[in-house]
Design an enzyme around this catalytic site. Structure first.
Site, short mmCIF file in Angstrom:
data_model
loop_
_atom_site.label_atom_id
_atom_site.label_comp_id
_atom_site.label_asym_id
_atom_site.label_seq_id
_atom_site.Cartn_x
_atom_site.Cartn_y
_atom_site.Cartn_z
N SER A 144 12.53 18.90 1.82
CA SER A 144 12.17 17.68 1.09
C SER A 144 12.91 16.50 1.71
O SER A 144 13.99 16.68 2.29
CB SER A 144 12.59 17.80 -0.38
OG SER A 144 12.59 16.52 -1.01
N TYR A 158 17.92 20.63 -6.99
CA TYR A 158 16.75 20.63 -6.11
C TYR A 158 17.14 20.15 -4.71
O TYR A 158 16.83 20.81 -3.70
CB TYR A 158 15.68 19.71 -6.71
CG TYR A 158 14.43 19.58 -5.88
CD1 TYR A 158 13.44 20.55 -5.95
CD2 TYR A 158 14.23 18.48 -5.04
CE1 TYR A 158 12.29 20.44 -5.19
CE2 TYR A 158 13.08 18.36 -4.28
CZ TYR A 158 12.10 19.34 -4.37
OH TYR A 158 10.96 19.23 -3.61
N1 LIG Z 1 4.98 17.28 -4.60
C1 LIG Z 1 5.96 16.65 -3.95
O1 LIG Z 1 6.15 15.43 -4.08
C2 LIG Z 1 6.88 17.42 -3.05
C3 LIG Z 1 7.76 16.70 -2.22
C4 LIG Z 1 8.63 17.39 -1.39
C5 LIG Z 1 8.60 18.77 -1.38
N2 LIG Z 1 7.75 19.44 -2.20
C6 LIG Z 1 7.79 20.89 -2.18
O2 LIG Z 1 6.50 21.41 -1.89
C7 LIG Z 1 6.38 22.69 -2.50
C8 LIG Z 1 5.11 22.73 -3.31
O3 LIG Z 1 5.19 21.72 -4.29
P1 LIG Z 1 3.94 21.29 -5.18
O4 LIG Z 1 4.07 19.83 -5.39
O5 LIG Z 1 2.68 21.83 -4.61
O6 LIG Z 1 4.31 22.03 -6.54
P2 LIG Z 1 3.37 22.88 -7.52
O7 LIG Z 1 4.16 23.04 -8.78
O8 LIG Z 1 2.02 22.26 -7.62
O9 LIG Z 1 3.21 24.26 -6.77
C9 LIG Z 1 4.24 25.20 -6.70
C10 LIG Z 1 3.63 26.58 -6.81
O10 LIG Z 1 4.70 27.55 -6.67
C11 LIG Z 1 4.47 28.56 -7.62
N3 LIG Z 1 5.75 29.20 -7.95
C12 LIG Z 1 6.77 28.67 -8.67
N4 LIG Z 1 7.75 29.58 -8.81
C13 LIG Z 1 7.33 30.70 -8.16
C14 LIG Z 1 7.90 31.98 -7.97
N5 LIG Z 1 9.10 32.30 -8.46
N6 LIG Z 1 7.19 32.90 -7.28
C15 LIG Z 1 5.96 32.59 -6.77
N7 LIG Z 1 5.37 31.39 -6.93
C16 LIG Z 1 6.06 30.47 -7.62
C17 LIG Z 1 3.87 27.85 -8.83
O11 LIG Z 1 3.20 28.76 -9.68
C18 LIG Z 1 2.96 26.84 -8.15
O12 LIG Z 1 1.67 27.37 -7.95
C19 LIG Z 1 7.66 22.91 -3.30
O13 LIG Z 1 8.58 23.68 -2.54
C20 LIG Z 1 8.18 21.52 -3.50
O14 LIG Z 1 9.58 21.48 -3.70
C21 LIG Z 1 6.89 18.80 -3.02
#
Ligand SMILES: NC(=O)c1ccc[n+]([C@@H]2O[C@H](COP(=O)([O-])OP(=O)(O)OC[C@H]3O[C@@H](n4cnc5c(N)ncnc54)[C@H](O)[C@@H]3O)[C@@H](O)[C@H]2O)c1
Length: 255
Positions: A144, A158
Site C-alpha cells: 500500500s 494496516y
Molecule cells: N482499495 C484500496 O484503496 C486499497 C489501497 C491499497 C491497497 N489495497 C489492498 O488491496 C487488497 C484488496 O483490497 P480491496 O479494496 O479489493 O478489498 P476488498 O475488501 O474488496 O477485498 C478483499 C477480499 O479479501 C477477502 N479476504 C479477507 N480476509 C480473508 C481471509 N482471511 N482469507 C481469504 N480471503 C480473505 C475478502 O473476503 C475480500 O473478498 C488488500 O490487500 C488491500 O489492503 C487496497
C-alpha cells in the site's frame, strides 16, 4: 498474443474489488484463475463473471491466514489446472477501528497482521515450490502507499502490515531469482471501492483528499489490475524486488 496465455494464477481475495478486477483481466489475458476467498458467494460470483466472458476459473474457499487451509487451497489449485505459474497475494483487510498505535487493541493488531502479512508468507510458502517446478514464474504481493508515507489519519496496524509485505517482497525476490521467480508488489493509493468509500462520508472529505492528488481522481480497481497483470507477465521479465506505487501522485506531493 495475450499477456498471460496459458498461465495458472492463484488470486487470494479474488472475490473482492481489486481481486475480482484482476482475476477478470488475467482471464481476458489468457490465464486460468484460482479465485481464492474466505467469502464463498464472492468467490463464486467472480468465477461466474469469468465464465461469462469465456474464461476458465475455479472458486477455492479458504482463510488464507490459516496454514492448514492454505496448504489445502494450493493443492486444490494445482489439481484443478495441473500446476501453478503465478501467485497474487492480494487478500487484505483494513478495519475502520484500526487507528493509532496509542490506542491499539493487541488482538485486533494480530488479526490484521495475520490476514495481511502472515497470509502472504503462508501462500508463498506453499505456492512457490509449485511455481519453481514449472521452471519459474511470478509472485505479486499487495502492499500500500501507506507503507511509503505516513498519514494524518493513522491506520497503524494496516500500515505496519503493508510495510512488512514490502520488506518480505524484497527478501523473497533475492531468494527466488535463481529459480527464475520474480517477486514484486503493488502499492496502491486510495482506490474507490465500497469499503474505501466509507472513509470519505461526505463530498467535502473527498474534496480535501483529492486536493493532494496530482491526477485529481481516486483510483479504480482496474488501475491495480493493470499493474498486477503487467507484473505477472513477460513484459516485466527483468523486474524483481520492486514495490511499485500507483497513487495518482499522492506520495510525490508535499501539500
Ligand atoms: N482499495 C484500496 O484503496 C486499497 C489501497 C491499497 C491497497 N489495497 C489492498 O488491496 C487488497 C484488496 O483490497 P480491496 O479494496 O479489493 O478489498 P476488498 O475488501 O474488496 O477485498 C478483499 C477480499 O479479501 C477477502 N479476504 C479477507 N480476509 C480473508 C481471509 N482471511 N482469507 C481469504 N480471503 C480473505 C475478502 O473476503 C475480500 O473478498 C488488500 O490487500 C488491500 O489492503 C487496497
Amino acid at each position: 498474443m495475450k499477456q498471460l496465455e496459458g498461465k495458472r494464477i492463484f488470486v487470494t481475495g479474488g472475490g473482492g474489488a481489486l481481486g475480482r478486477a484482476s482475476s477478470l483481466l488475467f482471464s481476458r489475458e489468457g490465464a486460468m484463475v484460482s479465485v481464492v476467498d474466505i467469502n464463498t458467494e464472492a468467490a463464486e460470483e467472480t468465477v461466474r463473471m469469468i465464465t461469462a466472458q469465456g474464461g476458465t476459473a475455479v472458486a477455492i474457499i479458504a482463510d488464507v491466514s490459516d496454514e492448514t487451509q492454505v496448504q489445502r487451497a494450493v493443492g486444490e489449485a494445482v489439481d484443478a489446472f495441473g500446476g501453478l505459474d503465478t501467485l497474487f497475494n492480494n487478500a487484505g483487510i483494513m478495519p475502520h477501528q484500526d487507528k493509532s498505535f496509542l490506542d491499539a487493541d493487541l488482538d485486533q493488531w494480530h488479526f490484521i497482521s495475520n490476514v495481511n502479512l502472515h497470509s502472504t508468507m503462508l501462500c508463498s510458502k506453499y505456492a512457490v515450490p509449485h511455481i519453481a517446478n514449472e521452471g519459474g514464474g511470478a509472485v505479486v504481493n499487495m502492499s500500500s502507499f501507506l507503507a511509503v508515507i505516513g498519514c494524518t489519519y493513522p491506520q497503524d496496524a494496516y500500515a505496519a502490515s503493508k510495510g512488512a509485505i514490502s520488506s518480505l517482497t524484497r527478501s523473497m525476490a533475492v531468494q527466488l531469482g535463481s529459480k527464475n521467480i520474480r517477486v514484486n508488489a503493488l502499492a496502491p493509493g486510495p482506490i474507490m471501492t465500497a469499503h474505501v468509500e466509507q472513509f470519505f462520508p461526505d463530498p467535502e472529505a473527498r474534496r480535501i483528499r483529492l486536493e493532494r492528488v496530482p491526477l485529481a481522481r481516486f483510483g479504480v480497481p482496474e488501475d491495480a489490475a493493470g499493474l498486477a497483470c503487467f507484473l505477472a507477465s513477460e513484459a516485466a521479465s527483468w523486474i524483481t524486488g520492486q514495490i511499485i506505487v500507483l497513487d495518482g501522485g499522492i506520495s510525490s506531493n508535499y501539500l
